[in-house]
Design a protein around this motif. Structure first.
Motif, PDB file in Angstrom:
ATOM      1  N   GLY A  88      24.690  32.989  33.955  1.00  0.00           N
ATOM      2  CA  GLY A  88      24.211  34.234  34.531  1.00  0.00           C
ATOM      3  C   GLY A  88      25.296  35.213  34.911  1.00  0.00           C
ATOM      4  N   GLU A  89      26.517  34.984  34.445  1.00  0.00           N
ATOM      5  CA  GLU A  89      27.638  35.840  34.821  1.00  0.00           C
ATOM      6  C   GLU A  89      28.208  36.577  33.614  1.00  0.00           C
ATOM      7  N   ALA A  90      29.082  37.527  33.908  1.00  0.00           N
ATOM      8  CA  ALA A  90      29.747  38.290  32.848  1.00  0.00           C
ATOM      9  C   ALA A  90      31.186  38.577  33.260  1.00  0.00           C
ATOM     10  N   LEU A  91      32.074  38.583  32.265  1.00  0.00           N
ATOM     11  CA  LEU A  91      33.434  39.080  32.439  1.00  0.00           C
ATOM     12  C   LEU A  91      33.485  40.490  31.885  1.00  0.00           C
ATOM     13  N   VAL A  92      34.016  41.405  32.676  1.00  0.00           N
ATOM     14  CA  VAL A  92      34.049  42.820  32.312  1.00  0.00           C
ATOM     15  C   VAL A  92      35.490  43.309  32.314  1.00  0.00           C
ATOM     16  N   ALA A  93      35.885  43.983  31.236  1.00  0.00           N
ATOM     17  CA  ALA A  93      37.171  44.675  31.219  1.00  0.00           C
ATOM     18  C   ALA A  93      37.020  45.937  32.055  1.00  0.00           C
ATOM     19  N   VAL A  94      37.811  46.073  33.096  1.00  0.00           N
ATOM     20  CA  VAL A  94      37.646  47.158  34.062  1.00  0.00           C
ATOM     21  C   VAL A  94      38.545  48.328  33.671  1.00  0.00           C
ATOM     22  N   MET A  95      37.920  49.440  33.326  1.00  0.00           N
ATOM     23  CA  MET A  95      38.694  50.644  33.026  1.00  0.00           C
ATOM     24  C   MET A  95      39.062  51.409  34.291  1.00  0.00           C
ATOM     25  N   ALA A  96      38.161  51.417  35.269  1.00  0.00           N
ATOM     26  CA  ALA A  96      38.435  52.117  36.525  1.00  0.00           C
ATOM     27  C   ALA A  96      37.612  51.499  37.640  1.00  0.00           C
ATOM     28  N   SER A  97      38.102  51.686  38.858  1.00  0.00           N
ATOM     29  CA  SER A  97      37.412  51.211  40.046  1.00  0.00           C
ATOM     30  C   SER A  97      37.547  52.296  41.118  1.00  0.00           C
ATOM     31  N   ALA A  98      37.289  51.937  42.370  1.00  0.00           N
ATOM     32  CA  ALA A  98      37.369  52.914  43.456  1.00  0.00           C
ATOM     33  C   ALA A  98      37.640  52.205  44.768  1.00  0.00           C
ATOM     34  N   ILE A  99      38.051  52.981  45.755  1.00  0.00           N
ATOM     35  CA  ILE A  99      38.314  52.456  47.093  1.00  0.00           C
ATOM     36  C   ILE A  99      37.093  52.692  47.967  1.00  0.00           C
TER      37      ILE A  99
ATOM     38  N   VAL B 190      40.876  38.728  45.166  1.00  0.00           N
ATOM     39  CA  VAL B 190      40.853  39.920  44.303  1.00  0.00           C
ATOM     40  C   VAL B 190      39.762  40.836  44.841  1.00  0.00           C
ATOM     41  N   VAL B 191      40.151  42.021  45.275  1.00  0.00           N
ATOM     42  CA  VAL B 191      39.247  42.893  46.021  1.00  0.00           C
ATOM     43  C   VAL B 191      38.666  43.986  45.119  1.00  0.00           C
ATOM     44  N   GLY B 192      37.744  44.744  45.692  1.00  0.00           N
ATOM     45  CA  GLY B 192      37.158  45.886  44.993  1.00  0.00           C
ATOM     46  C   GLY B 192      35.685  45.703  44.694  1.00  0.00           C
ATOM     47  N   SER B 193      34.862  46.693  45.075  1.00  0.00           N
ATOM     48  CA  SER B 193      33.407  46.592  44.955  1.00  0.00           C
ATOM     49  C   SER B 193      32.805  47.655  44.042  1.00  0.00           C
ATOM     50  N   ASP B 194      33.614  48.254  43.185  1.00  0.00           N
ATOM     51  CA  ASP B 194      33.138  49.207  42.170  1.00  0.00           C
ATOM     52  C   ASP B 194      33.833  48.918  40.851  1.00  0.00           C
ATOM     53  N   LEU B 195      33.165  49.240  39.741  1.00  0.00           N
ATOM     54  CA  LEU B 195      33.848  49.217  38.447  1.00  0.00           C
ATOM     55  C   LEU B 195      33.070  50.026  37.415  1.00  0.00           C
ATOM     56  N   ALA B 196      33.799  50.495  36.428  1.00  0.00           N
ATOM     57  CA  ALA B 196      33.242  50.973  35.163  1.00  0.00           C
ATOM     58  C   ALA B 196      34.080  50.336  34.074  1.00  0.00           C
ATOM     59  N   GLY B 197      33.420  49.753  33.071  1.00  0.00           N
ATOM     60  CA  GLY B 197      34.167  49.079  32.021  1.00  0.00           C
ATOM     61  C   GLY B 197      33.287  48.574  30.906  1.00  0.00           C
ATOM     62  N   VAL B 198      33.746  47.547  30.231  1.00  0.00           N
ATOM     63  CA  VAL B 198      33.080  47.043  29.024  1.00  0.00           C
ATOM     64  C   VAL B 198      32.914  45.529  29.136  1.00  0.00           C
ATOM     65  N   VAL B 199      31.725  45.045  28.823  1.00  0.00           N
ATOM     66  CA  VAL B 199      31.447  43.616  28.856  1.00  0.00           C
ATOM     67  C   VAL B 199      32.284  42.903  27.789  1.00  0.00           C
TER      68      VAL B 199
ATOM     69  N   ASN C   7      35.031  36.676  45.548  1.00  0.00           N
ATOM     70  CA  ASN C   7      36.315  36.930  44.897  1.00  0.00           C
ATOM     71  C   ASN C   7      36.097  37.647  43.562  1.00  0.00           C
ATOM     72  N   PHE C   8      37.211  37.926  42.855  1.00  0.00           N
ATOM     73  CA  PHE C   8      37.211  38.457  41.479  1.00  0.00           C
ATOM     74  C   PHE C   8      36.563  39.833  41.404  1.00  0.00           C
ATOM     75  N   GLY C   9      36.981  40.721  42.339  1.00  0.00           N
ATOM     76  CA  GLY C   9      36.402  42.059  42.432  1.00  0.00           C
ATOM     77  C   GLY C   9      36.911  43.027  41.385  1.00  0.00           C
ATOM     78  N   GLY C  10      36.560  44.306  41.590  1.00  0.00           N
ATOM     79  CA  GLY C  10      36.722  45.330  40.565  1.00  0.00           C
ATOM     80  C   GLY C  10      38.066  46.017  40.507  1.00  0.00           C
ATOM     81  N   LEU C  11      38.926  45.833  41.497  1.00  0.00           N
ATOM     82  CA  LEU C  11      40.253  46.437  41.444  1.00  0.00           C
ATOM     83  C   LEU C  11      41.174  45.520  40.656  1.00  0.00           C
ATOM     84  N   ALA C  12      40.970  45.522  39.349  1.00  0.00           N
ATOM     85  CA  ALA C  12      41.640  44.562  38.470  1.00  0.00           C
ATOM     86  C   ALA C  12      41.436  44.986  37.022  1.00  0.00           C
ATOM     87  N   HIS C  13      42.126  44.338  36.103  1.00  0.00           N
ATOM     88  CA  HIS C  13      41.906  44.579  34.674  1.00  0.00           C
ATOM     89  C   HIS C  13      40.676  43.858  34.154  1.00  0.00           C
ATOM     90  N   VAL C  14      40.270  42.775  34.832  1.00  0.00           N
ATOM     91  CA  VAL C  14      39.066  42.023  34.475  1.00  0.00           C
ATOM     92  C   VAL C  14      38.336  41.687  35.765  1.00  0.00           C
TER      93      VAL C  14
END
Length: 445
Positions: free
Chosen positions: A67-78, A116-125, A173-180
């Motif tokens: 039920g999970e996905a790995l996403v390549a994160v192009m951008a995130s936010a604070i 790994v922090v961050g609660s927003d992302l835009a990217g590609v599955v 863990n494994f939030g959106g302020l990251a490459h994945v």
């Protein structure tokens, strides 16, 4: 990661080709360290510097579960929760990770000596786990931050009531302020085609929060003609509340702290504005004593703007500093919706004005998947717009968090992750052109 970025930048890479790309063993991420939890002891909150506690480093790619996905994160936010994480207030988030790690062998992945922090992302599955059917590699997505297990009956009326409800990237863990990033598939939503990566990443948490708090039947149930008091009306949350009030036929009464912020509200179409600095509103005589005379003066200012009408709904998020005034100025039978409490959690108000006038206080916390989807749909249709003012590189994430911590920002602050520069990712140029001024309204402010 370069091969993944090249596939995204190409714009026409097939899903099967994304699925065939090898995944890296590690990826670049923004973290806090468990060993640093005590580093700010003895300092006042305002003196705690996220630049000291936020690290940009390589971490191991987590195992992908059902039920999970790995996403390549192009951008995130604070968001403010990243600030709280970085200064270890009001508590260290490692306690959240430890408790989550005890839920199951799979959640044990989250209990690590780094977060790994961050609660927003835009990217590609990139990959999906067993049981995921709606999303496939190559889909361009944004993610909302509600993480739920839904194994308990309590979550099946409103998923926000799941006893295992958590905020991704803050309580997991494994939030959106990251490459994945690692997300549950039911966090994913389509990326708005007319927005850049950084624009699409920025509404997430605050947009969904504002939708539930103000519009949803779980929140303020705003209707046409309502007078809505919006604190911080040009800020991260308030900027969306102002838009929802205008978009839904209500009348926002916008409270801001300076003329520059008032100008932003006017550019959105708001007409009723109170500049707190000019009005010199002081709701507290000292740290322990509020001033009801100031509540009354504030109420008079509101009625002067509205033609004698009181407030139907208060969009409350500052908390301690403003809550007494919010309860006072709400009309008989009106509603105060509350979240966040960025100026303090210990609210004080005169209960006579609540109980004898049949007012309601409604608590609101983020949003369920349905509410998040509706909020994102309005962004995708060009009805609600991002409030992005600036985007930083991931290497400068500490400064981005410090800006939010010190309120030296406006709207939302974005962070470029895999995206090498701003302005990428637009697929619908025609729709973008129609709304370009609104999209850029907060830029440079």
């Amino acid at each position: 990661m370069q091969a993944i970025l090249d596939a995204i930048q190409a714009g026409d890479t097939a899903g099967a080709d994304f699925a065939a790309l090898p995944l890296p063993e590690s990826y670049r991420a923004v973290t806090v360290h468990k060993d640093d939890v005590g580093m700010f002891e003895g300092l006042e909150t305002r003196d705690k510097d996220p630049r000291r506690s936020l690290h940009v480093e390589d971490v191991a790619l987590p195992e992908l579960g059902p039920g999970e996905a790995l996403v390549a994160v192009m951008a995130s936010a604070i968001n403010y929760n990243t600030v709280w994480t970085s200064i270890f207030e009001p508590v260290s988030t490692f306690g959240f990770l430890e408790r989550y790690g005890r839920v199951s062998p799979l959640t044990k992945r989250h209990d690590l000596p780094y977060h790994v922090v961050g609660s927003d992302l835009a990217g590609v599955v990139l990959r999906t786990g067993p049981g995921v059917t709606k999303w496939q590699p190559g889909h361009e997505v944004v993610a909302h931050c509600l993480s739920v297990e839904l194994e308990d009956h309590m979550g099946h009326d409103d998923t926000m009531l799941d006893p295992q409800q958590r905020i991704w990237g803050f309580e997991t863990n494994f939030g959106g302020l990251a490459h994945v990033a690692l997300v549950k598939a039911n966090q994913l939503m389509p990326k708005p085609d007319h927005l850049t990566w950084e624009e699409a990443a920025s509404p997430g948490l605050v947009n969904c929060t504002a939708y539930r708090q103000l519009v949803s039947h779980h929140g303020g149930q705003m209707k046409q003609g309502d007078n809505v008091l919006v604190w911080g009306a040009s800020g991260g949350l308030g900027g969306f509340a102002t838009q929802y009030a205008l978009n839904g036929g209500a009348t926002p009464v916008c409270v801001v702290s300076n003329e520059e912020k008032a100008a932003i509200c006017r550019s959105m179409g708001a007409e009723l504005i109170i500049n707190r600095s000019e009005a010199d509103l002081r709701f507290w005589k000292d740290e322990r004593t509020q001033d009801p005379a100031e509540w009354k003066r504030f109420g008079g200012m509101i009625r002067e703007l509205t033609g004698g009408e009181d407030i139907d709904i208060v969009f409350e998020h500052p908390g301690r500093e403003t809550f007494g005034a919010s309860v006072y100025v709400t009309r008989k039978g009106g509603t105060i919706t509350t979240c966040a409490s960025t100026t303090g959690y210990m609210h004080e108000y005169d209960n006579r004005y609540l109980w004898m006038n049949l007012k309601r206080i409604v608590s609101s916390h983020f949003a369920n998947y349905r509410e998040s989807w509706e909020a994102n749909r309005l962004v995708a249709k060009g009805r609600i717009h991002p409030t992005l003012s600036r985007a930083y590189s991931m290497d400068d994430v500490g400064q981005a968090a410090l800006d939010v911590h010190r309120n030296a920002h406006q709207g939302k602050v974005g962070v470029l992750c895999l995206a090498p520069e701003e302005g990428l990712g637009v697929r619908d140029h025609e729709l973008r052109e129609q709304h370009l001024d609104a999209i850029n309204r907060f830029r440079g402010v």
